[in-house]
Design a protein around this motif. Structure first.
Motif, short mmCIF file in Angstrom:
data_model
loop_
_atom_site.label_atom_id
_atom_site.label_comp_id
_atom_site.label_asym_id
_atom_site.label_seq_id
_atom_site.Cartn_x
_atom_site.Cartn_y
_atom_site.Cartn_z
N THR A 190 -13.77 8.05 -16.52
CA THR A 190 -12.69 8.96 -16.16
C THR A 190 -11.33 8.30 -16.23
O THR A 190 -10.36 8.89 -16.70
CB THR A 190 -12.92 9.51 -14.74
OG1 THR A 190 -14.18 10.17 -14.70
CG2 THR A 190 -11.82 10.48 -14.34
N ASP A 191 -11.25 7.07 -15.77
CA ASP A 191 -9.98 6.34 -15.74
C ASP A 191 -10.25 4.90 -16.20
O ASP A 191 -10.38 3.99 -15.38
CB ASP A 191 -9.40 6.38 -14.33
CG ASP A 191 -7.96 5.89 -14.26
OD1 ASP A 191 -7.41 5.44 -15.29
OD2 ASP A 191 -7.38 5.96 -13.15
N ALA B 206 -8.63 1.76 -14.54
CA ALA B 206 -8.49 1.71 -13.09
C ALA B 206 -9.16 0.52 -12.42
O ALA B 206 -8.62 -0.04 -11.47
CB ALA B 206 -9.01 3.01 -12.46
N GLY C 44 -6.44 3.48 -8.93
CA GLY C 44 -6.53 4.82 -9.49
C GLY C 44 -5.24 5.60 -9.34
O GLY C 44 -4.59 5.55 -8.28
N PHE C 45 -4.86 6.29 -10.39
CA PHE C 45 -3.65 7.11 -10.36
C PHE C 45 -4.02 8.51 -10.81
O PHE C 45 -4.57 8.69 -11.89
CB PHE C 45 -2.57 6.53 -11.26
CG PHE C 45 -1.28 7.30 -11.27
CD1 PHE C 45 -0.55 7.48 -10.10
CD2 PHE C 45 -0.78 7.85 -12.44
CE1 PHE C 45 0.64 8.19 -10.10
CE2 PHE C 45 0.41 8.57 -12.45
CZ PHE C 45 1.13 8.74 -11.28
N ASP C 46 -3.75 9.51 -9.98
CA ASP C 46 -4.12 10.89 -10.29
C ASP C 46 -2.93 11.71 -10.81
O ASP C 46 -3.01 12.93 -10.91
CB ASP C 46 -4.75 11.56 -9.07
CG ASP C 46 -3.82 11.61 -7.86
OD1 ASP C 46 -2.60 11.38 -8.01
OD2 ASP C 46 -4.33 11.88 -6.76
N GLY C 47 -1.83 11.02 -11.13
CA GLY C 47 -0.63 11.72 -11.57
C GLY C 47 0.32 12.03 -10.43
O GLY C 47 1.48 12.37 -10.66
N TRP C 48 -0.15 11.89 -9.21
CA TRP C 48 0.64 12.17 -8.04
C TRP C 48 0.74 10.95 -7.13
O TRP C 48 1.82 10.56 -6.70
CB TRP C 48 0.02 13.34 -7.27
CG TRP C 48 0.81 13.81 -6.08
CD1 TRP C 48 0.54 13.52 -4.78
CD2 TRP C 48 1.96 14.63 -6.08
NE1 TRP C 48 1.46 14.12 -3.94
CE2 TRP C 48 2.36 14.82 -4.73
CE3 TRP C 48 2.71 15.26 -7.07
CZ2 TRP C 48 3.45 15.59 -4.37
CZ3 TRP C 48 3.80 16.01 -6.71
CH2 TRP C 48 4.17 16.18 -5.37
N ARG C 49 -0.40 10.36 -6.84
CA ARG C 49 -0.44 9.21 -5.94
C ARG C 49 -1.18 8.04 -6.58
O ARG C 49 -2.06 8.22 -7.42
CB ARG C 49 -1.13 9.58 -4.63
CG ARG C 49 -0.32 10.56 -3.83
CD ARG C 49 -0.63 10.44 -2.35
NE ARG C 49 0.35 11.21 -1.59
CZ ARG C 49 0.10 12.39 -1.05
NH1 ARG C 49 -1.09 12.92 -1.17
NH2 ARG C 49 1.05 13.01 -0.38
N CYS C 50 -0.83 6.86 -6.12
CA CYS C 50 -1.45 5.61 -6.58
C CYS C 50 -2.38 5.12 -5.47
O CYS C 50 -1.92 4.80 -4.38
CB CYS C 50 -0.37 4.56 -6.83
SG CYS C 50 0.92 5.09 -7.97
N HIS C 51 -3.67 5.09 -5.76
CA HIS C 51 -4.67 4.76 -4.75
C HIS C 51 -5.33 3.42 -5.05
O HIS C 51 -5.74 3.16 -6.18
CB HIS C 51 -5.75 5.84 -4.70
CG HIS C 51 -5.21 7.21 -4.45
ND1 HIS C 51 -4.76 7.62 -3.21
CD2 HIS C 51 -5.05 8.27 -5.28
CE1 HIS C 51 -4.35 8.87 -3.29
NE2 HIS C 51 -4.51 9.28 -4.53
#
Length: 145
Positions: A46-47, A50, A67-74
């Motif tokens: 998926t990423d 990551a 991981g980056f979902d386009g909104w937050r960096c986790h």
């Protein structure tokens, strides 16, 4: 463990599943519901960039999921082999994760850190992270099909 040289950082690929899962059993605090071959395959599929691996002389010494979902960096699964702790491995991994986030347009990193893992708290604080007491993680296990 290898010596004190700066670790080489690379993204994990599908062929790294067994290596990483075995590493996490030794180096990570606790287990995750996704610590299996299928979870690993979903992550790198998926990423693909990551899951970052830190290696010294071809030996895995650390990991972090950035991981980056386009909104937050986790940030998840920051783990350093017990023999390589306090040698800057976590800092190099977090630098690489933050560079990834910046390149993707991220604005702030957030980390999942176990409350009981006091030694991790020191590492995260040293890297400039701090807890936000007004937030609390809520979870719900999802059914498997």
């Amino acid at each position: 463990m290898a010596g004190m040289s700066t670790p080489r950082i690379r993204a994990a690929g599908p062929a790294d599943a067994a290596l990483v899962l075995a590493f996490w059993r030794v180096a990570a605090e606790g287990t995750s519901i996704s610590d299996d071959e299928a979870g690993f395959a979903r992550l790198v599929g998926t990423d693909p960039g990551a899951l970052l691996l830190a290696e010294r002389d071809g030996v895995l010494v650390g990991t972090v999921i950035a991981g980056f979902d386009g909104w937050r960096c986790h940030l998840y699964r920051l783990a350093v082999h017990p023999d390589a702790r306090r040698q800057g491995v976590a800092r190099v991994l977090l630098d690489a994760a933050e560079a990834r986030f910046t390149a993707l347009g991220g604005r702030r990193g957030d980390a999942m850190v176990l409350e009981r893992n006091e030694s991790a708290h020191h590492a995260w604080r040293a890297a400039g992270y701090a807890p936000e007491p007004h937030w609390r993680r809520w979870t719900k296990p999802l059914r498997r099909s």
